[in-house]
Design a protein around this motif. Structure first.
Motif, mmCIF file in Angstrom:
data_model
loop_
_atom_site.group_PDB
_atom_site.id
_atom_site.type_symbol
_atom_site.label_atom_id
_atom_site.label_comp_id
_atom_site.label_asym_id
_atom_site.label_seq_id
_atom_site.Cartn_x
_atom_site.Cartn_y
_atom_site.Cartn_z
ATOM 1 N N ASN A 193 -11.394 -4.802 11.413
ATOM 2 C CA ASN A 193 -10.384 -5.223 12.396
ATOM 3 C C ASN A 193 -11.004 -5.888 13.631
ATOM 4 O O ASN A 193 -10.413 -5.891 14.711
ATOM 5 C CB ASN A 193 -9.504 -4.043 12.817
ATOM 6 C CG ASN A 193 -10.321 -2.862 13.313
ATOM 7 O OD1 ASN A 193 -11.477 -2.716 12.963
ATOM 8 N ND2 ASN A 193 -9.693 -2.004 14.100
ATOM 9 N N ASP A 330 -4.004 0.380 20.868
ATOM 10 C CA ASP A 330 -2.721 0.738 20.254
ATOM 11 C C ASP A 330 -2.828 1.951 19.347
ATOM 12 O O ASP A 330 -2.004 2.157 18.479
ATOM 13 C CB ASP A 330 -2.182 -0.448 19.440
ATOM 14 C CG ASP A 330 -1.705 -1.576 20.340
ATOM 15 O OD1 ASP A 330 -1.524 -1.313 21.533
ATOM 16 O OD2 ASP A 330 -1.537 -2.699 19.849
ATOM 17 N N SER A 335 -1.490 2.438 14.877
ATOM 18 C CA SER A 335 -2.119 1.299 14.212
ATOM 19 C C SER A 335 -3.205 0.713 15.093
ATOM 20 O O SER A 335 -3.126 0.781 16.326
ATOM 21 C CB SER A 335 -1.081 0.209 13.902
ATOM 22 O OG SER A 335 -0.523 -0.284 15.103
ATOM 23 N N ASN A 336 -4.215 0.196 14.489
ATOM 24 C CA ASN A 336 -5.314 -0.408 15.223
ATOM 25 C C ASN A 336 -5.052 -1.893 15.441
ATOM 26 O O ASN A 336 -4.582 -2.593 14.541
ATOM 27 C CB ASN A 336 -6.624 -0.230 14.456
ATOM 28 C CG ASN A 336 -7.096 1.206 14.479
ATOM 29 O OD1 ASN A 336 -6.780 1.951 15.404
ATOM 30 N ND2 ASN A 336 -7.838 1.594 13.452
ATOM 31 N N LYS A 337 -5.364 -2.346 16.632
ATOM 32 C CA LYS A 337 -5.159 -3.747 16.968
ATOM 33 C C LYS A 337 -6.345 -4.573 16.517
ATOM 34 O O LYS A 337 -7.478 -4.122 16.528
ATOM 35 C CB LYS A 337 -4.943 -3.884 18.473
ATOM 36 C CG LYS A 337 -4.541 -5.279 18.931
ATOM 37 C CD LYS A 337 -4.281 -5.290 20.418
ATOM 38 C CE LYS A 337 -3.864 -6.675 20.873
ATOM 39 N NZ LYS A 337 -3.616 -6.700 22.345
ATOM 40 N N SER A 339 -9.084 -7.361 17.061
ATOM 41 C CA SER A 339 -9.775 -7.972 18.189
ATOM 42 C C SER A 339 -10.208 -9.385 17.820
ATOM 43 O O SER A 339 -10.892 -9.601 16.806
ATOM 44 C CB SER A 339 -11.014 -7.151 18.580
ATOM 45 O OG SER A 339 -11.791 -7.847 19.524
#
Length: 560
Positions: A193, A330, A335-337, A339
Protein backbone atom coordinates in the motif's frame (compact mmCIF):
# COMPACT_ATOMS: atom_id res chain seq x y z
CA UNK A 1 112.85 27.75 -19.71
CA UNK A 2 113.98 28.22 -16.14
CA UNK A 3 115.46 31.42 -14.69
CA UNK A 4 116.86 32.53 -11.34
CA UNK A 5 114.72 35.09 -9.51
CA UNK A 6 117.62 35.82 -7.11
CA UNK A 7 119.97 36.83 -9.92
CA UNK A 8 117.28 38.86 -11.66
CA UNK A 9 116.73 40.92 -8.56
CA UNK A 10 120.45 41.32 -7.77
CA UNK A 11 121.40 42.36 -11.30
CA UNK A 12 118.58 44.81 -11.89
CA UNK A 13 120.06 48.34 -11.86
CA UNK A 14 116.69 49.77 -12.68
CA UNK A 15 113.22 48.76 -13.80
CA UNK A 16 114.34 48.09 -17.38
CA UNK A 17 115.53 44.52 -16.62
CA UNK A 18 118.33 44.90 -19.13
CA UNK A 19 120.62 42.23 -17.76
CA UNK A 20 117.90 39.75 -16.80
CA UNK A 21 118.63 37.66 -19.86
CA UNK A 22 121.85 36.42 -18.22
CA UNK A 23 119.73 34.31 -15.97
CA UNK A 24 118.34 32.52 -18.96
CA UNK A 25 121.69 31.28 -20.22
CA UNK A 26 122.07 27.56 -20.31
CA UNK A 27 125.39 27.91 -18.41
CA UNK A 28 123.75 29.47 -15.37
CA UNK A 29 124.01 27.24 -12.31
CA UNK A 30 121.74 28.03 -9.40
CA UNK A 31 123.91 25.92 -7.03
CA UNK A 32 127.04 28.00 -7.69
CA UNK A 33 125.23 31.31 -7.68
CA UNK A 34 125.83 33.00 -4.28
CA UNK A 35 122.51 34.75 -4.51
CA UNK A 36 120.66 31.54 -5.28
CA UNK A 37 122.38 29.85 -2.31
CA UNK A 38 121.02 32.56 -0.05
CA UNK A 39 124.39 34.15 0.75
CA UNK A 40 123.05 37.54 -0.12
CA UNK A 41 119.70 38.89 0.73
CA UNK A 42 117.90 41.69 -0.98
CA UNK A 43 116.03 43.92 1.42
CA UNK A 44 113.33 46.42 0.74
CA UNK A 45 112.52 49.43 2.84
CA UNK A 46 108.75 49.86 3.18
CA UNK A 47 107.46 52.47 5.58
CA UNK A 48 110.93 52.72 7.15
CA UNK A 49 110.93 48.97 7.87
CA UNK A 50 113.21 46.38 6.36
CA UNK A 51 111.41 43.51 4.63
CA UNK A 52 112.81 40.44 2.93
CA UNK A 53 111.42 40.64 -0.57
CA UNK A 54 111.86 36.92 -1.03
CA UNK A 55 109.66 36.33 2.00
CA UNK A 56 106.98 38.37 0.33
CA UNK A 57 107.46 37.05 -3.18
CA UNK A 58 107.61 33.29 -2.91
CA UNK A 59 108.52 31.90 -6.27
CA UNK A 60 109.81 28.38 -6.70
CA UNK A 61 112.26 28.47 -9.52
CA UNK A 62 112.05 24.72 -10.27
CA UNK A 63 108.27 24.86 -11.02
CA UNK A 64 107.93 28.12 -12.88
CA UNK A 65 107.05 27.72 -16.49
CA UNK A 66 106.77 30.01 -19.44
CA UNK A 67 103.52 30.77 -21.23
CA UNK A 68 105.23 30.10 -24.48
CA UNK A 69 105.41 26.89 -26.39
CA UNK A 70 103.56 23.70 -25.70
CA UNK A 71 102.62 24.46 -22.08
CA UNK A 72 101.06 27.75 -23.13
CA UNK A 73 98.85 25.83 -25.55
CA UNK A 74 97.79 23.34 -22.85
CA UNK A 75 96.98 26.07 -20.41
CA UNK A 76 94.92 27.91 -23.01
CA UNK A 77 92.86 24.81 -23.67
CA UNK A 78 92.26 24.33 -19.95
CA UNK A 79 91.04 27.90 -19.54
CA UNK A 80 88.77 27.53 -22.54
CA UNK A 81 87.31 24.34 -21.10
CA UNK A 82 86.66 25.95 -17.71
CA UNK A 83 85.12 28.99 -19.37
CA UNK A 84 82.89 26.80 -21.54
CA UNK A 85 81.68 24.78 -18.54
CA UNK A 86 80.91 28.00 -16.69
CA UNK A 87 78.82 29.28 -19.61
CA UNK A 88 76.92 25.95 -19.78
CA UNK A 89 76.18 26.10 -16.07
CA UNK A 90 74.85 29.63 -16.38
CA UNK A 91 72.64 28.72 -19.34
CA UNK A 92 71.28 25.63 -17.55
CA UNK A 93 70.57 27.60 -14.38
CA UNK A 94 68.82 30.27 -16.41
CA UNK A 95 66.65 27.66 -18.16
CA UNK A 96 65.68 26.02 -14.89
CA UNK A 97 64.85 29.31 -13.23
CA UNK A 98 62.76 30.55 -16.12
CA UNK A 99 61.07 27.15 -16.38
CA UNK A 100 59.68 27.69 -12.91
CA UNK A 101 58.00 30.84 -14.20
CA UNK A 102 55.08 29.76 -16.38
CA UNK A 103 54.99 33.01 -18.26
CA UNK A 104 58.39 32.27 -19.78
CA UNK A 105 57.65 28.80 -21.07
CA UNK A 106 57.53 28.72 -24.81
CA UNK A 107 55.71 25.45 -25.31
CA UNK A 108 53.45 23.26 -23.18
CA UNK A 109 54.95 19.87 -22.32
CA UNK A 110 54.16 17.12 -24.78
CA UNK A 111 54.71 14.07 -22.61
CA UNK A 112 53.18 10.65 -22.89
CA UNK A 113 52.62 8.66 -19.76
CA UNK A 114 52.78 4.92 -19.82
CA UNK A 115 52.36 4.22 -16.12
CA UNK A 116 50.16 5.87 -13.55
CA UNK A 117 50.71 6.59 -9.91
CA UNK A 118 47.68 6.32 -7.71
CA UNK A 119 46.51 9.59 -6.29
CA UNK A 120 43.90 8.98 -3.62
CA UNK A 121 42.94 12.55 -2.92
CA UNK A 122 39.80 12.95 -4.92
CA UNK A 123 36.10 13.10 -4.53
CA UNK A 124 33.34 14.47 -6.68
CA UNK A 125 32.94 17.43 -4.34
CA UNK A 126 36.65 18.13 -4.34
CA UNK A 127 38.83 19.75 -6.92
CA UNK A 128 41.18 17.60 -8.89
CA UNK A 129 43.30 20.71 -9.15
CA UNK A 130 43.65 20.79 -5.34
CA UNK A 131 46.16 17.96 -5.54
CA UNK A 132 48.15 19.29 -8.51
CA UNK A 133 50.25 22.35 -9.32
CA UNK A 134 48.51 25.04 -11.28
CA UNK A 135 50.27 26.37 -14.34
CA UNK A 136 49.15 29.59 -15.90
CA UNK A 137 50.68 30.17 -19.32
CA UNK A 138 50.80 33.53 -21.01
CA UNK A 139 48.95 33.92 -24.27
CA UNK A 140 51.84 35.98 -25.58
CA UNK A 141 54.37 33.19 -25.22
CA UNK A 142 52.50 30.20 -26.56
CA UNK A 143 51.38 29.19 -30.01
CA UNK A 144 48.65 26.58 -29.57
CA UNK A 145 47.78 26.35 -33.23
CA UNK A 146 51.01 24.67 -34.26
CA UNK A 147 50.39 21.93 -31.67
CA UNK A 148 47.07 20.90 -33.20
CA UNK A 149 48.44 18.36 -35.75
CA UNK A 150 50.14 16.33 -33.00
CA UNK A 151 47.03 16.57 -30.81
CA UNK A 152 44.88 15.44 -33.73
CA UNK A 153 47.06 12.33 -33.99
CA UNK A 154 46.32 11.56 -30.32
CA UNK A 155 42.59 11.97 -30.86
CA UNK A 156 42.66 9.80 -33.98
CA UNK A 157 44.51 7.11 -32.03
CA UNK A 158 41.87 7.21 -29.28
CA UNK A 159 39.07 7.01 -31.85
CA UNK A 160 40.69 4.02 -33.57
CA UNK A 161 40.87 2.12 -30.27
CA UNK A 162 37.31 2.93 -29.18
CA UNK A 163 35.12 -0.17 -29.12
CA UNK A 164 31.65 -0.26 -27.56
CA UNK A 165 31.52 -3.82 -26.27
CA UNK A 166 28.61 -5.07 -24.15
CA UNK A 167 29.74 -6.07 -20.69
CA UNK A 168 29.27 -9.49 -19.14
CA UNK A 169 26.64 -9.44 -16.38
CA UNK A 170 27.63 -10.94 -13.01
CA UNK A 171 25.76 -13.81 -11.44
CA UNK A 172 23.24 -12.95 -8.72
CA UNK A 173 24.90 -15.28 -6.22
CA UNK A 174 28.24 -13.57 -6.82
CA UNK A 175 26.60 -10.25 -6.01
CA UNK A 176 25.29 -11.65 -2.73
CA UNK A 177 28.74 -12.90 -1.76
CA UNK A 178 30.14 -9.41 -2.21
CA UNK A 179 27.48 -7.70 -0.06
CA UNK A 180 26.12 -10.33 2.33
CA UNK A 181 25.06 -7.81 4.96
CA UNK A 182 23.20 -5.62 2.50
CA UNK A 183 21.20 -8.56 1.19
CA UNK A 184 20.35 -9.60 4.76
CA UNK A 185 18.86 -6.16 5.54
CA UNK A 186 16.90 -5.27 2.40
CA UNK A 187 13.96 -7.63 1.76
CA UNK A 188 12.85 -9.02 -1.57
CA UNK A 189 9.31 -7.64 -1.27
CA UNK A 190 7.88 -4.34 -0.08
CA UNK A 191 4.57 -3.38 1.52
CA UNK A 192 1.78 -3.19 -1.11
CA UNK A 193 0.00 0.00 0.00
CA UNK A 194 2.92 2.34 -0.62
CA UNK A 195 3.97 3.62 -4.03
CA UNK A 196 7.47 3.91 -2.63
CA UNK A 197 9.47 0.73 -1.81
CA UNK A 198 9.16 0.40 1.99
CA UNK A 199 9.03 -2.37 4.58
CA UNK A 200 8.65 -2.81 8.34
CA UNK A 201 11.77 -3.78 10.26
CA UNK A 202 11.68 -4.98 13.86
CA UNK A 203 13.57 -2.65 16.15
CA UNK A 204 15.48 -4.45 18.92
CA UNK A 205 17.41 -1.50 20.29
CA UNK A 206 17.30 -0.13 23.79
CA UNK A 207 14.40 2.26 24.26
CA UNK A 208 16.63 4.72 26.12
CA UNK A 209 19.52 4.71 23.63
CA UNK A 210 20.05 7.08 20.71
CA UNK A 211 19.25 5.04 17.57
CA UNK A 212 21.48 7.34 15.46
CA UNK A 213 24.46 7.42 17.81
CA UNK A 214 26.62 5.31 15.49
CA UNK A 215 25.41 6.69 12.17
CA UNK A 216 28.51 7.38 10.10
CA UNK A 217 27.01 10.38 8.32
CA UNK A 218 26.47 12.07 11.69
CA UNK A 219 29.87 11.04 13.03
CA UNK A 220 31.90 12.39 10.13
CA UNK A 221 29.95 15.53 9.27
CA UNK A 222 28.79 18.27 11.62
CA UNK A 223 26.15 19.58 9.24
CA UNK A 224 24.23 16.29 9.42
CA UNK A 225 24.10 16.19 13.20
CA UNK A 226 21.26 18.69 13.44
CA UNK A 227 19.13 16.46 11.23
CA UNK A 228 19.88 13.36 13.24
CA UNK A 229 19.30 15.21 16.50
CA UNK A 230 15.77 15.98 15.32
CA UNK A 231 15.25 12.39 14.17
CA UNK A 232 16.36 11.12 17.57
CA UNK A 233 13.73 13.26 19.31
CA UNK A 234 10.84 11.99 17.18
CA UNK A 235 12.08 8.42 16.70
CA UNK A 236 9.97 6.71 19.37
CA UNK A 237 6.88 8.59 18.30
CA UNK A 238 7.02 6.90 14.87
CA UNK A 239 7.61 3.34 16.00
CA UNK A 240 4.80 0.91 15.19
CA UNK A 241 3.84 -1.37 18.06
CA UNK A 242 2.53 -4.84 17.34
CA UNK A 243 2.35 -7.86 19.69
CA UNK A 244 4.84 -6.54 22.22
CA UNK A 245 7.35 -5.71 19.49
CA UNK A 246 8.49 -2.43 17.98
CA UNK A 247 8.74 -1.88 14.25
CA UNK A 248 10.12 0.99 12.21
CA UNK A 249 9.25 1.77 8.61
CA UNK A 250 12.27 1.50 6.34
CA UNK A 251 12.36 2.87 2.78
CA UNK A 252 14.57 2.96 -0.29
CA UNK A 253 14.24 5.63 -2.98
CA UNK A 254 11.63 5.18 -5.67
CA UNK A 255 13.82 7.02 -8.18
CA UNK A 256 17.44 8.13 -8.52
CA UNK A 257 18.87 11.20 -10.21
CA UNK A 258 22.10 9.51 -11.21
CA UNK A 259 24.00 12.14 -13.20
CA UNK A 260 25.88 13.90 -14.49
CA UNK A 261 27.88 16.52 -12.54
CA UNK A 262 27.63 20.09 -13.85
CA UNK A 263 24.64 19.12 -15.99
CA UNK A 264 21.83 20.74 -14.00
CA UNK A 265 21.11 17.99 -11.47
CA UNK A 266 20.97 20.50 -8.59
CA UNK A 267 18.39 22.62 -10.37
CA UNK A 268 16.29 19.54 -11.16
CA UNK A 269 16.54 18.42 -7.54
CA UNK A 270 15.50 21.82 -6.18
CA UNK A 271 12.44 21.95 -8.43
CA UNK A 272 11.36 18.36 -7.86
CA UNK A 273 11.40 18.62 -4.09
CA UNK A 274 8.78 21.37 -4.35
CA UNK A 275 6.27 18.78 -5.59
CA UNK A 276 3.88 17.84 -2.75
CA UNK A 277 4.26 14.10 -3.41
CA UNK A 278 8.08 14.04 -3.64
CA UNK A 279 10.54 13.64 -0.78
CA UNK A 280 14.30 13.32 -0.87
CA UNK A 281 16.99 11.94 1.40
CA UNK A 282 17.94 14.09 4.37
CA UNK A 283 21.03 15.26 2.43
CA UNK A 284 21.19 15.93 -1.30
CA UNK A 285 24.13 13.77 -2.29
CA UNK A 286 24.76 10.81 0.03
CA UNK A 287 27.20 9.19 -2.46
CA UNK A 288 26.54 5.93 -0.67
CA UNK A 289 26.40 3.57 -3.61
CA UNK A 290 29.62 4.91 -5.08
CA UNK A 291 31.77 5.80 -2.07
CA UNK A 292 30.41 5.68 1.45
CA UNK A 293 29.64 1.98 1.43
CA UNK A 294 33.34 1.47 0.71
CA UNK A 295 34.40 3.75 3.55
CA UNK A 296 35.46 6.62 1.33
CA UNK A 297 34.87 10.10 2.66
CA UNK A 298 37.87 11.85 1.16
CA UNK A 299 40.40 9.60 -0.47
CA UNK A 300 43.20 11.89 0.64
CA UNK A 301 42.26 10.95 4.22
CA UNK A 302 42.41 7.25 3.46
CA UNK A 303 39.69 4.69 4.05
CA UNK A 304 37.32 4.82 7.01
CA UNK A 305 34.99 2.14 8.29
CA UNK A 306 32.48 1.21 5.63
CA UNK A 307 29.07 2.86 6.02
CA UNK A 308 26.58 0.03 6.60
CA UNK A 309 23.34 0.04 4.66
CA UNK A 310 21.45 0.96 7.84
CA UNK A 311 23.22 4.33 7.88
CA UNK A 312 22.04 4.94 4.33
CA UNK A 313 18.47 3.96 5.18
CA UNK A 314 18.50 6.39 8.12
CA UNK A 315 18.69 9.22 5.57
CA UNK A 316 15.14 8.39 4.43
CA UNK A 317 13.58 8.28 7.90
CA UNK A 318 12.06 11.76 7.60
CA UNK A 319 10.22 10.68 4.45
CA UNK A 320 9.38 7.30 5.98
CA UNK A 321 7.68 9.05 8.93
CA UNK A 322 5.45 10.95 6.52
CA UNK A 323 4.60 7.82 4.57
CA UNK A 324 3.81 6.01 7.80
CA UNK A 325 1.52 8.83 8.90
CA UNK A 326 -0.45 8.43 5.67
CA UNK A 327 -0.57 4.64 5.96
CA UNK A 328 -1.92 4.75 9.52
CA UNK A 329 -4.20 7.71 8.97
CA UNK A 330 -7.36 5.68 8.34
CA UNK A 331 -6.71 2.65 10.55
CA UNK A 332 -9.61 3.64 12.79
CA UNK A 333 -11.94 3.17 9.83
CA UNK A 334 -10.71 -0.38 9.28
CA UNK A 335 -8.77 0.19 6.09
CA UNK A 336 -5.28 1.28 5.23
CA UNK A 337 -4.77 4.30 3.02
CA UNK A 338 -2.57 4.15 -0.05
CA UNK A 339 0.48 6.42 0.10
CA UNK A 340 1.45 8.21 -3.13
CA UNK A 341 4.56 9.79 -1.65
CA UNK A 342 7.73 8.82 -3.45
CA UNK A 343 11.33 9.32 -2.33
CA UNK A 344 14.20 10.39 -4.54
CA UNK A 345 17.96 10.33 -4.16
CA UNK A 346 20.25 12.66 -6.12
CA UNK A 347 23.95 11.79 -6.17
CA UNK A 348 25.58 12.98 -9.38
CA UNK A 349 28.27 10.31 -8.98
CA UNK A 350 25.93 7.31 -9.19
CA UNK A 351 25.99 6.98 -12.98
CA UNK A 352 29.73 7.03 -13.55
CA UNK A 353 31.83 6.63 -10.39
CA UNK A 354 32.85 3.00 -10.05
CA UNK A 355 36.44 3.85 -9.15
CA UNK A 356 36.44 2.12 -5.76
CA UNK A 357 36.00 -1.35 -7.26
CA UNK A 358 39.72 -1.92 -7.69
CA UNK A 359 40.24 -1.80 -3.91
CA UNK A 360 37.48 -4.25 -3.01
CA UNK A 361 36.71 -6.55 -5.92
CA UNK A 362 38.96 -9.10 -7.56
CA UNK A 363 40.33 -7.88 -10.85
CA UNK A 364 38.89 -9.21 -14.06
CA UNK A 365 40.00 -9.40 -17.67
CA UNK A 366 41.03 -6.16 -19.34
CA UNK A 367 41.11 -4.43 -15.96
CA UNK A 368 37.33 -3.97 -15.94
CA UNK A 369 35.26 -4.03 -12.73
CA UNK A 370 33.37 -7.31 -12.28
CA UNK A 371 30.50 -5.51 -10.47
CA UNK A 372 29.00 -2.09 -11.08
CA UNK A 373 26.69 0.08 -8.96
CA UNK A 374 23.68 -0.65 -11.15
CA UNK A 375 24.07 -4.40 -10.57
CA UNK A 376 23.32 -3.96 -6.87
CA UNK A 377 20.56 -1.37 -7.28
CA UNK A 378 18.82 -3.63 -9.79
CA UNK A 379 19.20 -6.64 -7.48
CA UNK A 380 17.15 -4.84 -4.81
CA UNK A 381 14.95 -2.63 -6.98
CA UNK A 382 14.40 -4.05 -10.45
CA UNK A 383 11.61 -1.47 -10.98
CA UNK A 384 13.60 1.60 -9.93
CA UNK A 385 13.35 4.71 -12.10
CA UNK A 386 16.44 6.60 -13.15
CA UNK A 387 16.80 10.20 -14.32
CA UNK A 388 19.86 11.38 -16.21
CA UNK A 389 20.57 15.01 -17.05
CA UNK A 390 23.24 15.51 -19.73
CA UNK A 391 24.94 18.52 -21.25
CA UNK A 392 27.23 19.20 -24.19
CA UNK A 393 30.33 17.34 -22.88
CA UNK A 394 32.63 20.12 -24.10
CA UNK A 395 30.83 22.76 -22.08
CA UNK A 396 30.38 20.38 -19.17
CA UNK A 397 34.13 19.85 -18.90
CA UNK A 398 34.86 23.58 -18.87
CA UNK A 399 32.16 24.19 -16.26
CA UNK A 400 33.57 21.33 -14.20
CA UNK A 401 37.03 22.89 -14.37
CA UNK A 402 35.78 26.33 -13.35
CA UNK A 403 33.76 24.93 -10.46
CA UNK A 404 36.36 22.60 -8.94
CA UNK A 405 39.65 24.40 -9.68
CA UNK A 406 40.66 26.38 -6.62
CA UNK A 407 43.26 28.81 -7.97
CA UNK A 408 45.14 30.06 -11.03
CA UNK A 409 42.20 29.38 -13.32
CA UNK A 410 42.59 30.57 -16.90
CA UNK A 411 41.64 29.49 -20.40
CA UNK A 412 45.31 28.72 -21.09
CA UNK A 413 45.57 26.56 -17.99
CA UNK A 414 42.41 24.71 -19.01
CA UNK A 415 43.87 24.11 -22.48
CA UNK A 416 47.05 22.58 -21.06
CA UNK A 417 45.11 20.33 -18.69
CA UNK A 418 42.93 19.10 -21.56
CA UNK A 419 46.02 18.16 -23.60
CA UNK A 420 47.62 16.35 -20.68
CA UNK A 421 44.41 14.43 -19.98
CA UNK A 422 44.13 13.38 -23.63
CA UNK A 423 47.70 12.08 -23.53
CA UNK A 424 46.96 10.08 -20.39
CA UNK A 425 43.79 8.62 -21.88
CA UNK A 426 45.62 7.62 -25.07
CA UNK A 427 48.35 5.91 -23.04
CA UNK A 428 45.76 3.97 -21.03
CA UNK A 429 44.14 2.60 -24.18
CA UNK A 430 47.44 0.98 -25.12
CA UNK A 431 46.98 -1.56 -22.30
CA UNK A 432 43.28 -1.48 -21.41
CA UNK A 433 39.87 -1.55 -23.04
CA UNK A 434 37.67 1.54 -23.26
CA UNK A 435 35.63 0.43 -20.24
CA UNK A 436 38.83 -0.45 -18.39
CA UNK A 437 40.11 3.11 -18.86
CA UNK A 438 36.79 4.79 -18.07
CA UNK A 439 36.60 2.94 -14.74
CA UNK A 440 40.36 3.15 -14.08
CA UNK A 441 40.81 4.71 -10.64
CA UNK A 442 44.49 5.47 -11.15
CA UNK A 443 43.95 7.13 -14.51
CA UNK A 444 40.96 9.15 -13.34
CA UNK A 445 42.87 10.48 -10.35
CA UNK A 446 45.84 11.39 -12.54
CA UNK A 447 43.81 13.38 -15.07
CA UNK A 448 43.95 17.15 -14.47
CA UNK A 449 40.39 17.44 -15.86
CA UNK A 450 37.66 14.78 -15.83
CA UNK A 451 37.42 13.90 -19.52
CA UNK A 452 35.89 10.51 -18.79
CA UNK A 453 32.74 11.93 -17.15
CA UNK A 454 31.64 13.25 -20.55
CA UNK A 455 31.76 9.79 -22.18
CA UNK A 456 28.05 9.43 -21.47
CA UNK A 457 27.34 6.56 -23.82
CA UNK A 458 29.80 4.23 -22.08
CA UNK A 459 28.00 4.61 -18.77
CA UNK A 460 24.52 4.65 -20.27
CA UNK A 461 25.06 1.40 -22.15
CA UNK A 462 26.22 -0.28 -18.96
CA UNK A 463 23.06 0.86 -17.16
CA UNK A 464 20.96 -0.43 -20.04
CA UNK A 465 22.46 -3.90 -19.59
CA UNK A 466 20.47 -4.29 -16.35
CA UNK A 467 17.61 -1.78 -16.62
CA UNK A 468 15.04 -1.43 -19.37
CA UNK A 469 15.16 1.62 -21.59
CA UNK A 470 11.79 2.89 -20.39
CA UNK A 471 13.15 2.99 -16.84
CA UNK A 472 15.59 5.74 -17.78
CA UNK A 473 14.64 9.30 -18.57
CA UNK A 474 17.52 11.08 -20.32
CA UNK A 475 17.25 14.86 -20.49
CA UNK A 476 19.43 17.61 -21.93
CA UNK A 477 20.36 20.64 -19.87
CA UNK A 478 20.07 22.80 -22.97
CA UNK A 479 16.40 21.82 -23.36
CA UNK A 480 15.76 22.27 -19.65
CA UNK A 481 17.25 25.78 -19.69
CA UNK A 482 15.23 26.71 -22.78
CA UNK A 483 11.88 25.41 -21.51
CA UNK A 484 11.80 24.44 -17.84
CA UNK A 485 8.07 23.83 -17.86
CA UNK A 486 8.27 21.27 -20.65
CA UNK A 487 11.09 19.25 -19.09
CA UNK A 488 9.44 19.27 -15.66
CA UNK A 489 6.23 17.93 -17.22
CA UNK A 490 8.31 15.13 -18.73
CA UNK A 491 9.72 14.33 -15.29
CA UNK A 492 6.30 14.41 -13.60
CA UNK A 493 4.89 12.06 -16.22
CA UNK A 494 7.88 9.74 -15.97
CA UNK A 495 7.48 9.49 -12.19
CA UNK A 496 3.71 9.10 -12.49
CA UNK A 497 3.06 12.09 -10.27
CA UNK A 498 -0.36 13.64 -9.87
CA UNK A 499 -1.54 16.87 -11.47
CA UNK A 500 -0.59 20.20 -9.92
CA UNK A 501 -2.51 23.39 -9.44
CA UNK A 502 -1.41 26.41 -11.46
CA UNK A 503 0.08 27.98 -8.34
CA UNK A 504 2.09 24.85 -7.49
CA UNK A 505 3.28 24.50 -11.06
CA UNK A 506 4.33 28.15 -11.22
CA UNK A 507 6.29 27.75 -7.98
CA UNK A 508 8.20 24.83 -9.47
CA UNK A 509 8.80 26.11 -13.00
CA UNK A 510 9.35 29.84 -12.43
CA UNK A 511 11.82 29.71 -9.57
CA UNK A 512 15.37 30.92 -10.40
CA UNK A 513 17.91 28.42 -11.67
CA UNK A 514 20.09 26.78 -9.01
CA UNK A 515 23.85 26.36 -8.88
CA UNK A 516 24.65 28.68 -11.77
CA UNK A 517 28.17 29.79 -12.69
CA UNK A 518 29.85 32.08 -10.18
CA UNK A 519 30.56 35.71 -11.23
CA UNK A 520 34.32 35.29 -10.87
CA UNK A 521 34.20 32.28 -13.19
CA UNK A 522 32.08 34.10 -15.74
CA UNK A 523 34.72 36.81 -15.88
CA UNK A 524 37.21 34.32 -17.34
CA UNK A 525 35.10 34.12 -20.47
CA UNK A 526 34.75 31.10 -22.80
CA UNK A 527 37.48 28.57 -23.44
CA UNK A 528 39.94 29.09 -26.28
CA UNK A 529 38.45 28.29 -29.72
CA UNK A 530 41.20 25.75 -30.36
CA UNK A 531 40.48 23.98 -27.05
CA UNK A 532 36.82 23.73 -28.02
CA UNK A 533 37.74 22.31 -31.44
CA UNK A 534 40.02 19.70 -29.84
CA UNK A 535 37.33 18.61 -27.38
CA UNK A 536 34.67 18.44 -30.09
CA UNK A 537 36.91 16.13 -32.09
CA UNK A 538 37.48 13.96 -29.03
CA UNK A 539 33.82 13.65 -27.99
CA UNK A 540 32.36 13.37 -31.50
CA UNK A 541 32.42 9.53 -31.84
CA UNK A 542 30.96 9.12 -28.35
CA UNK A 543 28.18 11.61 -29.04
CA UNK A 544 27.41 9.84 -32.33
CA UNK A 545 27.00 6.53 -30.52
CA UNK A 546 24.88 8.18 -27.82
CA UNK A 547 22.53 9.64 -30.41
CA UNK A 548 22.17 6.16 -31.94
CA UNK A 549 21.41 4.52 -28.60
CA UNK A 550 18.80 7.15 -27.70
CA UNK A 551 17.51 7.57 -31.28
CA UNK A 552 17.81 11.32 -30.93
CA UNK A 553 20.20 13.49 -32.95
CA UNK A 554 19.90 16.27 -30.39
CA UNK A 555 22.57 14.41 -28.41
CA UNK A 556 25.07 15.10 -31.18
CA UNK A 557 25.25 18.64 -29.80
CA UNK A 558 25.82 20.09 -33.24
CA UNK A 559 26.08 23.85 -33.20
CA UNK A 560 23.99 25.72 -35.80
Amino acid sequence: MRHCIHCCIALLPNDLHKQCFKCRRASHNTRKCPLCRGENTVLLHVDSKQMNLLAVLEVRTDHSESWTGLFCLKKGKLCSLVFGLLIMMLVTASYILTGARPGLLLMPPALHFGAFTSNSNLMDNESLCDTKDHHKTSKMNISYAKDYPSIKVIIDTITSKTEFITRHLPDFEDLKKQELHMFSVIPKKFIPNSKNPCWYEEYRGNTTANPYATNSYALYSKRFRTIFDYLRKVFWKHLYHYKDSHYRLRCLPNFYIIGQPKCGTTDLYDRLRLHPDVRFSAIKEPHWWTRKRFGIIRLRDGFHDRYPVEDYLDLFDLAAHQIQSVLQGDTTKGSNKMSNIIIGEASASTMWDNNAWIFFYDNSTEGEPPFLIQDFIHAFQPNAKLIVMLRDPVERLYSDYLYFASANKSVEDFHEKVIESLQLFESCLVDYSLRGCVYNNTLNNAMPVRLQVGLYVVFLQDWLTVFKKDQLLVLRLEDHAFNVKFTMHMVFEFLDLGALSEKQEALITKSPASNTRRPEDRNLGPMLPLTKEILRDFYRPFNTKLAQVLSDDAFLWKKP
